[in-house]
Design a protein around this motif. Structure first.
Motif, mmCIF file in Angstrom:
data_model
loop_
_atom_site.group_PDB
_atom_site.id
_atom_site.type_symbol
_atom_site.label_atom_id
_atom_site.label_comp_id
_atom_site.label_asym_id
_atom_site.label_seq_id
_atom_site.Cartn_x
_atom_site.Cartn_y
_atom_site.Cartn_z
ATOM 1 N N ASP A 213 -31.484 32.210 97.039
ATOM 2 C CA ASP A 213 -30.249 32.771 96.476
ATOM 3 C C ASP A 213 -30.545 33.972 95.578
ATOM 4 O OD1 ASP A 213 -28.768 30.857 97.784
ATOM 5 O OD2 ASP A 213 -28.666 29.521 96.043
ATOM 6 N N ASP A 214 -31.614 33.862 94.770
ATOM 7 C CA ASP A 214 -31.989 34.972 93.904
ATOM 8 C C ASP A 214 -32.428 36.182 94.720
ATOM 9 O OD1 ASP A 214 -31.425 33.485 91.676
ATOM 10 O OD2 ASP A 214 -33.508 32.924 91.291
ATOM 11 N N LYS A 215 -33.191 35.941 95.776
ATOM 12 C CA LYS A 215 -33.633 37.052 96.627
ATOM 13 C C LYS A 215 -32.441 37.769 97.242
ATOM 14 C CE LYS A 215 -38.022 34.947 97.931
ATOM 15 N NZ LYS A 215 -38.790 34.350 99.039
ATOM 16 N N ALA A 216 -31.465 37.014 97.711
ATOM 17 C CA ALA A 216 -30.273 37.614 98.306
ATOM 18 C C ALA A 216 -29.484 38.397 97.254
ATOM 19 C CB ALA A 216 -29.400 36.530 98.936
ATOM 20 N N TYR A 217 -29.350 37.822 96.066
ATOM 21 C CA TYR A 217 -28.617 38.500 94.993
ATOM 22 C C TYR A 217 -29.280 39.821 94.627
ATOM 23 C CZ TYR A 217 -27.093 39.651 90.300
ATOM 24 O OH TYR A 217 -26.645 40.317 89.196
ATOM 25 N N PHE A 218 -30.600 39.794 94.408
ATOM 26 C CA PHE A 218 -31.295 41.012 94.010
ATOM 27 C C PHE A 218 -31.318 42.044 95.130
ATOM 28 C CE2 PHE A 218 -33.284 38.384 90.609
ATOM 29 C CZ PHE A 218 -32.847 39.164 89.541
ATOM 30 N N LEU A 219 -31.423 41.619 96.380
ATOM 31 C CA LEU A 219 -31.376 42.564 97.490
ATOM 32 C C LEU A 219 -30.026 43.275 97.515
ATOM 33 C CD1 LEU A 219 -32.515 43.886 100.022
ATOM 34 C CD2 LEU A 219 -31.715 41.907 101.318
ATOM 35 N N ARG A 220 -28.967 42.515 97.355
ATOM 36 C CA ARG A 220 -27.624 43.099 97.356
ATOM 37 C C ARG A 220 -27.463 44.055 96.167
ATOM 38 N NH1 ARG A 220 -24.841 38.639 98.417
ATOM 39 N NH2 ARG A 220 -24.926 37.942 96.273
ATOM 40 N N ARG A 221 -27.945 43.658 95.014
ATOM 41 C CA ARG A 221 -27.780 44.454 93.796
ATOM 42 C C ARG A 221 -28.644 45.715 93.805
ATOM 43 N NH1 ARG A 221 -30.358 42.656 88.599
ATOM 44 N NH2 ARG A 221 -30.168 44.507 87.361
ATOM 45 N N LYS A 222 -29.878 45.592 94.249
ATOM 46 C CA LYS A 222 -30.812 46.715 94.179
ATOM 47 C C LYS A 222 -30.705 47.667 95.366
ATOM 48 C CE LYS A 222 -34.085 44.599 91.087
ATOM 49 N NZ LYS A 222 -34.205 45.651 90.080
ATOM 50 N N SER A 223 -29.836 47.353 96.317
ATOM 51 C CA SER A 223 -29.636 48.261 97.448
ATOM 52 C C SER A 223 -28.753 49.447 97.083
ATOM 53 C CB SER A 223 -29.027 47.511 98.631
ATOM 54 O OG SER A 223 -29.958 46.619 99.161
ATOM 55 N N ARG A 224 -28.125 49.393 95.934
ATOM 56 C CA ARG A 224 -27.289 50.480 95.416
ATOM 57 C C ARG A 224 -26.219 50.920 96.415
ATOM 58 N NH1 ARG A 224 -30.937 54.785 92.047
ATOM 59 N NH2 ARG A 224 -30.988 53.587 90.140
ATOM 60 N N LEU A 225 -25.445 49.973 96.849
ATOM 61 C CA LEU A 225 -24.336 50.287 97.749
ATOM 62 C C LEU A 225 -23.099 50.626 96.933
ATOM 63 C CD1 LEU A 225 -24.729 47.390 100.326
ATOM 64 C CD2 LEU A 225 -25.468 49.753 100.585
ATOM 65 N N THR A 226 -22.252 51.472 97.502
ATOM 66 C CA THR A 226 -20.968 51.741 96.853
ATOM 67 C C THR A 226 -20.108 50.487 96.964
ATOM 68 O OG1 THR A 226 -19.988 52.574 98.881
ATOM 69 C CG2 THR A 226 -21.101 54.191 97.458
ATOM 70 N N ALA A 227 -19.026 50.456 96.212
ATOM 71 C CA ALA A 227 -18.141 49.287 96.228
ATOM 72 C C ALA A 227 -17.577 49.049 97.627
ATOM 73 C CB ALA A 227 -17.019 49.464 95.219
ATOM 74 N N ASP A 228 -17.232 50.122 98.328
ATOM 75 C CA ASP A 228 -16.696 49.976 99.687
ATOM 76 C C ASP A 228 -17.738 49.402 100.636
ATOM 77 O OD1 ASP A 228 -14.303 51.030 98.822
ATOM 78 O OD2 ASP A 228 -14.814 53.077 99.454
ATOM 79 N N ARG A 229 -18.946 49.914 100.550
ATOM 80 C CA ARG A 229 -20.010 49.419 101.437
ATOM 81 C C ARG A 229 -20.389 47.985 101.104
ATOM 82 N NH1 ARG A 229 -23.742 54.836 101.794
ATOM 83 N NH2 ARG A 229 -22.401 55.894 103.284
ATOM 84 N N LEU A 230 -20.371 47.650 99.835
ATOM 85 C CA LEU A 230 -20.655 46.272 99.437
ATOM 86 C C LEU A 230 -19.604 45.322 99.993
ATOM 87 C CD1 LEU A 230 -22.597 44.518 97.833
ATOM 88 C CD2 LEU A 230 -21.208 44.932 95.823
ATOM 89 N N GLU A 231 -18.361 45.745 99.965
ATOM 90 C CA GLU A 231 -17.279 44.924 100.509
ATOM 91 C C GLU A 231 -17.434 44.755 102.026
ATOM 92 O OE1 GLU A 231 -12.421 45.024 100.591
ATOM 93 O OE2 GLU A 231 -13.491 46.124 99.032
ATOM 94 N N ILE A 232 -17.805 45.815 102.722
ATOM 95 C CA ILE A 232 -18.044 45.735 104.171
ATOM 96 C C ILE A 232 -19.185 44.769 104.460
ATOM 97 C CG2 ILE A 232 -18.900 47.032 106.159
ATOM 98 C CD1 ILE A 232 -17.360 49.466 105.016
ATOM 99 N N LEU A 233 -20.271 44.892 103.701
ATOM 100 C CA LEU A 233 -21.433 44.014 103.906
ATOM 101 C C LEU A 233 -21.051 42.551 103.716
ATOM 102 C CD1 LEU A 233 -24.526 43.679 104.311
ATOM 103 C CD2 LEU A 233 -24.720 43.878 101.824
ATOM 104 N N GLU A 234 -20.323 42.244 102.673
ATOM 105 C CA GLU A 234 -19.941 40.860 102.407
ATOM 106 C C GLU A 234 -18.971 40.332 103.452
ATOM 107 O OE1 GLU A 234 -18.665 40.974 98.346
ATOM 108 O OE2 GLU A 234 -20.723 40.905 97.602
ATOM 109 N N ALA A 235 -18.092 41.195 103.955
ATOM 110 C CA ALA A 235 -17.152 40.761 105.003
ATOM 111 C C ALA A 235 -17.897 40.461 106.301
ATOM 112 C CB ALA A 235 -16.102 41.835 105.231
#
Length: 128
Positions: free
Chosen positions: A76-98
């Protein structure tokens, strides 16, 4: 005395004397705390203009180094840090999570899911 000499001697001389690889020498000089500090610093994240594939390679190399030094993280920590440190915009983060089917606090995507979707979805993110 020997430790002081090792720190003062150039890398080339040490490699010739020991017959070791450069990777071994860098690991010998790096302490686990240094790697953890580097991981948690703001410097270790996807750089502006960096291809997603290169970032994911650096990410997996850093995780391997941390694991060799004995610093374990949960999935879970690895997934969290990967998502956080990838520096995605809010729109791209929303697309990734969807695409990954993330529902918080319910289902969280694994690191492998995130990495494969990051590479697939944002192959050209470095151009924008």
């Amino acid at each position: 005395m020997l430790a002081w000499w090792l720190l003062q001697t150039s890398d080339e001389v040490l490699l010739q004397l020991s017959g070791a690889s450069p990777r071994w020498l860098s690991r010998m000089r790096a302490r686990p705390a240094d790697l953890k500090d580097e991981f948690h610093s703001g410097d270790f994240c996807r750089k502006p203009g960096e291809r997603m594939q290169h970032w994911l390679t650096r990410w997996s190399d850093m995780l391997a180094e941390l694991q060799e030094q004995g610093a374990e993280m949960s999935h879970d920590d690895k997934a969290y840090f990967l998502r956080r440190k990838s520096r995605l915009t809010a729109d791209r983060l929303e697309i990734l999570e969807a695409v990954c089917g993330a529902t918080y606090p319910g289902r969280e995507p694994t690191m492998a899911e995130l990495a494969s979707q990051l590479e697939r979805l944002f192959r050209r993110a470095h151009l924008v």
